[in-house]
Design a protein around this motif. Structure first.
Motif, PDB file in Angstrom:
ATOM      1  N   LEU A  36       3.865  14.226 -11.989  1.00  0.00           N
ATOM      2  CA  LEU A  36       2.838  13.288 -12.061  1.00  0.00           C
ATOM      3  C   LEU A  36       1.576  13.509 -12.115  1.00  0.00           C
ATOM      4  O   LEU A  36       0.762  13.009 -12.620  1.00  0.00           O
ATOM      5  CB  LEU A  36       3.419  12.640 -10.801  1.00  0.00           C
ATOM      6  N   LYS A  37       1.319  14.742 -11.146  1.00  0.00           N
ATOM      7  CA  LYS A  37      -0.081  15.102 -11.141  1.00  0.00           C
ATOM      8  C   LYS A  37      -0.700  15.461 -12.342  1.00  0.00           C
ATOM      9  O   LYS A  37      -1.811  15.188 -12.681  1.00  0.00           O
ATOM     10  CB  LYS A  37      -0.127  16.110 -10.030  1.00  0.00           C
ATOM     11  N   PHE A  38      -0.003  16.586 -13.033  1.00  0.00           N
ATOM     12  CA  PHE A  38      -0.245  16.907 -14.247  1.00  0.00           C
ATOM     13  C   PHE A  38      -0.548  15.957 -15.230  1.00  0.00           C
ATOM     14  O   PHE A  38      -1.490  15.918 -16.173  1.00  0.00           O
ATOM     15  CB  PHE A  38       0.353  18.052 -14.923  1.00  0.00           C
ATOM     16  N   GLY A  39       0.628  14.890 -15.525  1.00  0.00           N
ATOM     17  CA  GLY A  39       0.608  13.818 -16.367  1.00  0.00           C
ATOM     18  C   GLY A  39      -0.675  13.097 -16.153  1.00  0.00           C
ATOM     19  O   GLY A  39      -1.361  12.507 -17.077  1.00  0.00           O
ATOM     20  N   LEU A  40      -1.010  12.745 -15.000  1.00  0.00           N
ATOM     21  CA  LEU A  40      -2.340  11.861 -14.755  1.00  0.00           C
ATOM     22  C   LEU A  40      -3.364  12.555 -14.904  1.00  0.00           C
ATOM     23  O   LEU A  40      -4.414  12.012 -15.435  1.00  0.00           O
ATOM     24  CB  LEU A  40      -2.284  11.199 -13.338  1.00  0.00           C
ATOM     25  N   LEU A  41      -3.393  13.846 -14.733  1.00  0.00           N
ATOM     26  CA  LEU A  41      -4.590  14.566 -15.139  1.00  0.00           C
ATOM     27  C   LEU A  41      -5.025  14.554 -16.247  1.00  0.00           C
ATOM     28  O   LEU A  41      -5.784  14.452 -17.219  1.00  0.00           O
ATOM     29  CB  LEU A  41      -4.410  16.023 -14.488  1.00  0.00           C
ATOM     30  N   MET A  42      -3.843  14.992 -17.374  1.00  0.00           N
ATOM     31  CA  MET A  42      -3.839  14.789 -18.846  1.00  0.00           C
ATOM     32  C   MET A  42      -4.484  13.578 -19.203  1.00  0.00           C
ATOM     33  O   MET A  42      -5.024  13.590 -20.162  1.00  0.00           O
ATOM     34  CB  MET A  42      -2.701  15.301 -19.442  1.00  0.00           C
ATOM     35  N   VAL A  43      -3.688  12.554 -18.818  1.00  0.00           N
ATOM     36  CA  VAL A  43      -4.086  11.143 -19.247  1.00  0.00           C
ATOM     37  C   VAL A  43      -5.587  10.862 -18.950  1.00  0.00           C
ATOM     38  O   VAL A  43      -6.437  10.281 -19.715  1.00  0.00           O
ATOM     39  CB  VAL A  43      -3.339  10.083 -18.629  1.00  0.00           C
ATOM     40  N   GLY A  44      -5.969  11.118 -17.699  1.00  0.00           N
ATOM     41  CA  GLY A  44      -7.394  11.283 -17.456  1.00  0.00           C
ATOM     42  C   GLY A  44      -8.255  11.986 -18.202  1.00  0.00           C
ATOM     43  O   GLY A  44      -9.405  11.486 -18.889  1.00  0.00           O
ATOM     44  N   LEU A  45      -7.875  13.152 -18.472  1.00  0.00           N
ATOM     45  CA  LEU A  45      -8.898  14.094 -19.492  1.00  0.00           C
ATOM     46  C   LEU A  45      -8.894  13.488 -20.954  1.00  0.00           C
ATOM     47  O   LEU A  45      -9.757  13.427 -21.397  1.00  0.00           O
ATOM     48  CB  LEU A  45      -8.315  15.342 -19.480  1.00  0.00           C
ATOM     49  N   GLY A  46      -7.768  12.859 -21.363  1.00  0.00           N
ATOM     50  CA  GLY A  46      -7.686  12.205 -22.649  1.00  0.00           C
ATOM     51  C   GLY A  46      -8.532  10.780 -22.682  1.00  0.00           C
ATOM     52  O   GLY A  46      -9.189  10.560 -23.409  1.00  0.00           O
ATOM     53  N   ILE A  47      -8.702  10.102 -21.664  1.00  0.00           N
ATOM     54  CA  ILE A  47      -9.366   8.958 -21.598  1.00  0.00           C
ATOM     55  C   ILE A  47     -10.770   9.287 -21.604  1.00  0.00           C
ATOM     56  O   ILE A  47     -11.763   8.686 -22.128  1.00  0.00           O
ATOM     57  CB  ILE A  47      -8.841   8.235 -20.579  1.00  0.00           C
ATOM     58  N   GLY A  48     -11.161  10.352 -20.847  1.00  0.00           N
ATOM     59  CA  GLY A  48     -12.546  10.980 -20.580  1.00  0.00           C
ATOM     60  C   GLY A  48     -13.101  11.419 -21.960  1.00  0.00           C
ATOM     61  O   GLY A  48     -14.322  11.086 -22.390  1.00  0.00           O
ATOM     62  N   LEU A  49     -12.291  12.164 -22.675  1.00  0.00           N
ATOM     63  CA  LEU A  49     -12.782  12.366 -23.924  1.00  0.00           C
ATOM     64  C   LEU A  49     -12.924  11.284 -24.904  1.00  0.00           C
ATOM     65  O   LEU A  49     -13.834  11.324 -25.850  1.00  0.00           O
ATOM     66  CB  LEU A  49     -11.548  13.367 -24.574  1.00  0.00           C
TER      67      LEU A  49
END
Length: 105
Positions: A36-49
């Motif tokens: 969950l932690k890594f999934g939300l981190l990746m989603v956050g990074l994708g939205i940030g990009l």
């Protein structure tokens, strides 16, 4: 140095055997929310990009000069940090709610 590390490792294993603990057993606890932690981190990074791309295109337009290129890079890294951090905070909130209110069986 190698001798010292080996000596301390052996000493630690002997202490574990004296206490009745098997030294080959892993010391780490299970981490049920790691995905969950890594999934939300990746989603956050994708939205940030995505937000950074939209911001750079709207602020600087199509013709970016050399000076503006450095600012665009700063915007990308800034949004990556902000949204990655928001993803980790969201993960923490979800984990805290799950720990505070365990599901009934």
């Amino acid at each position: 140095m190698v001798f010292g590390i080996r000596y301390l490792s052996n000493k630690e294993k002997m202490a574990m055997i004296e206490r009745g603990i098997h030294p080959g057993v892993s010391k780490s606890a299970p981490k049920p929310y790691l995905s969950l932690k890594f999934g939300l981190l990746m989603v956050g990074l994708g939205i940030g990009l995505l937000v950074a791309l939209i911001t750079v295109r709207n602020v600087f337009g199509q013709g970016i000069t050399r000076a503006e290129e450095g600012q665009a890079v700063a915007i990308y890294f800034g949004f990556l940090g902000i949204f990655g951090g928001l993803g980790l905070i969201t993960s923490f909130i979800i984990e805290k709610k799950a720990i505070d209110n365990p599901p009934l069986k």
